[in-house]
Every structure is written in structure tokens, then in C-alpha cells.
Design an enzyme around this catalytic site. Structure first.
Site, short mmCIF file in Angstrom:
data_model
loop_
_atom_site.label_atom_id
_atom_site.label_comp_id
_atom_site.label_asym_id
_atom_site.label_seq_id
_atom_site.Cartn_x
_atom_site.Cartn_y
_atom_site.Cartn_z
CB CYS A 136 -35.42 7.20 -1.97
SG CYS A 136 -36.78 7.83 -0.95
CB CYS A 139 -38.89 6.39 -2.82
SG CYS A 139 -38.39 8.07 -2.38
CG ASP A 140 -37.60 3.10 -4.73
OD1 ASP A 140 -38.69 3.45 -5.19
OD2 ASP A 140 -36.51 3.59 -5.11
#
Length: 316
Positions: A136, A139-140
Site C-alpha cells: 500500500c 499507507c507507507d
């Protein structure tokens, strides 16, 4: 097989399930939650969550799910560790079998079974998960700002991940197994017009490289020439799709060709009255903790209104 009755049954945990539990509990619906095989969902495998509102310093993913669980329990949710193994939505109320051992007869069912990211299956990929390997970028990606990264995949998801990371990283390699992208034409154009994205065609990942602490590179193979090379990258993003955890509902609930549950637009309502779908089990677009929590709220509110309408019908 023993049976018990429930006003509301929540299948699965994670942000969607726990949020549904909080709302359903506060509404006095005494929900039972069956956590599923991964209590807390995908976030329990995420080290740092920095994009969820209310945590200005960020939070460890497992701890965040503990917080969600405590809040659900505070209002009276009956949380049970187990798996839903069969469903019978052919009549009303609904029947759900747990661990092949007992059956819960529920007036309303909220599905929060989530989805699982697909991976390549390399041991090194598993070794460096959350140490440079991610599924992701939204997300990251922030953690790789100013670093070089590689993205695996050839569809829209991979194209989106690559272009997102290109805004943060000086160099993005897009590893495509074939000699063409499967992504939509507009996404293909976007990738090809982004100067710091380099597409490596006919390329497969042989090994994620690292120093035991973090990713330091990736070894790739050209499946046409047989040539191998090592890329100097610090992040490795797998974007080959997700699989919704909805097999148990096949042939029962409407779903798309991949398995994502279909809901009536703007609601969590499925094609079965009294069954509601929330979180990543019904979301193939956003797949974020905050959007999952939002649909968990919707599922509980939809269930509450459904039950109120049922009670009014019976009173008439």
C-alpha cells in the site's frame, strides 16, 4: 449443533467491524462480533499508521486495533475469537455457523471480513514485510520520501501506486511481467509521462535483497533475455491486487467478478434484507482504515434502522 440468538452479528474485525460494534453497542443492539482468523485485520501487520485522524504522532497498527477493541468492549460488544464457516440467508432471521460448532441466529448481519493483499510468494518478500516491503503506497509511501523504490504490477493499481510514489521518490521502477500494461489507457499515459518512473518490461522479481533490517535492493529477471540485474531500491511495493475475504458468501450475496460484495449506492445494504457489507470486503477503490471505519458506521446505522422498521412491522 447448538444455537443462540443475536440482535446483531458482526463477522470480522478491523476498523470496519470495530466501528460497527461501537455504534451498534451504543444503540443498545448488544452485538456479537466474531473476529475471524486475523483479529484486527490488515492493520495488525502494519508497524506505523500516520494517516488516521486523531493520532498526531502516528500509532503502531496492532496497538491501534487494541484501542478499537477496547472501545467496542467498553460499550458492551461480545467479542469472540472464531471464524464464520457457513451462512444461511435463505430465510429470516439469518443463520451463521461459527467454527463448524455452533450457529448464531441473527436479526441483522454486518459483514466486515476485509480483503487480503496478494503477494508474489517469495520468502524474502515475507522476511522484509514492513521492513521495506509493502502492498500500500498510500499507507507507507511517506516513509520512502527521497528514496528509490520499485513497484510490481501492470494494472491500474500498480500504475496508481507508481505515480503516487513518483511524487515522493526520485526514482520509481515499475516492474511489468509482460511487454504491455493492463492498466487503463489514461493510467498508462500518466505513467509513461512521469519522468522519474522507469518501466522495466518482461521483468520478474527473483529476490528482495536486504541486510536483515531493511530492504536494500531487488534482483530482477528479464524473462525474454534471461538477464538478471540488481536495482538499488529501499522500498518494494507489491501491487498485483487484493482478494476480498468473501468466499463464504459466494452464490448467496451479489459480488463482482473478483469477489467484492455489491451494496446499494450510498448504503451498506446487500441484496439480502438485513445483511450489510462494510470495509474492504466491499471496497476495491479506497481500501483505507479511515474509509473502512466510515462504512462500519454506515453498517451499524443501516442495521439499526432496519431493525427499527422490522419492529414497527411486527407491531402493526
Amino acid at each position: 449443533m447448538t444455537q443462540e440468538k443475536a440482535k446483531v452479528l458482526i463477522i470480522g474485525s478491523g476498523p470496519a467491524g470495530y466501528t460497527a460494534a461501537i455504534y451498534a453497542s451504543r444503540a443498545g443492539l448488544n452485538p456479537i462480533m466474531v473476529t475471524g482468523g486475523q483479529p484486527g485485520g490488515q492493520l495488525t501487520t502494519t508497524n506505523d499508521v500516520e494517516n488516521y485522524p486523531g493520532y498526531p504522532e502516528g500509532i503502531n497498527g496492532p496497538q491501534m486495533m487494541v484501542d478499537f477493541q477496547k472501545q467496542a468492549e467498553r460499550f458492551g460488544t461480545d467479542i469472540r475469537y472464531g471464524m464464520a464457516t457457513a451462512v444461511d440467508f435463505s430465510g429470516y432471521p439469518h443463520k451463521v455457523t461459527i467454527d463448524d460448532k455452533y450457529e448464531i441466529i441473527a436479526e441483522a448481519v454486518i459483514i466486515s471480513t476485509g480483503a487480503s493483499a496478494k503477494y508474489l510468494g517469495l520468502p524474502s518478500e515475507e522476511k522484509y514485510y514492513n521492513k521495506g516491503v509493502s502492498a500500500c503506497a498510500v499507507c507507507d509511501g511517506f516513509f520512502y520520501k527521497g528514496k528509490s523504490v520499485a513497484v510490481v504490477g501492470g494494472g491500474d493499481t500498480a500504475a496508481e501506486e507508481a505515480t503516487y510514489l513518483a511524487n515522493l521518490c526520485p526514482k520509481v521502477y515499475l516492474l511489468v511481467r509482460r511487454d504491455e500494461l493492463r492498466a487503463s489507457q489514461i493510467m498508462q499515459n500518466r505513467v509513461k509521462n512521469t519522468k522519474n518512473i522507469e518501466i522495466l518490461w518482461n521483468t520478474e522479481t527473483e529476490e528482495v535483497l536486504g541486510n536483515d533490517e531493511e530492504v536494500t535492493g531487488v534482483r530482477v529477471l528479464n524473462n525474454q533475455t534471461g538477464e538478471t540485474r540488481e536495482l538499488d531500491v529501499q522500498g518494494f511495493f507489491v501491487a498485483i491486487g487484493h482478494k476480498p475475504n468473501t468466499d463464504i458468501f459466494k452464490g448467496v450475496l451479489d459480488m463482482d467478478e473478483v469477489g467484492y460484495l455489491k451494496v446499494q449506492p450510498g448504503t451498506s445494504k446487500t441484496n439480502i434484507e438485513g445483511v450489510f457489507a462494510t470495509g474492504d470486503a466491499a471496497d476495491k477503490i479506497y481500501r483505507q482504515a479511515v474509509t473502512a471505519a466510515g462504512t462500519g458506521c454506515m453498517g451499524a446505522l443501516d442495521a439499526e434502522r432496519f431493525l427499527q422498521a422490522k419492529e414497527m412491522e411486527m407491531a402493526e
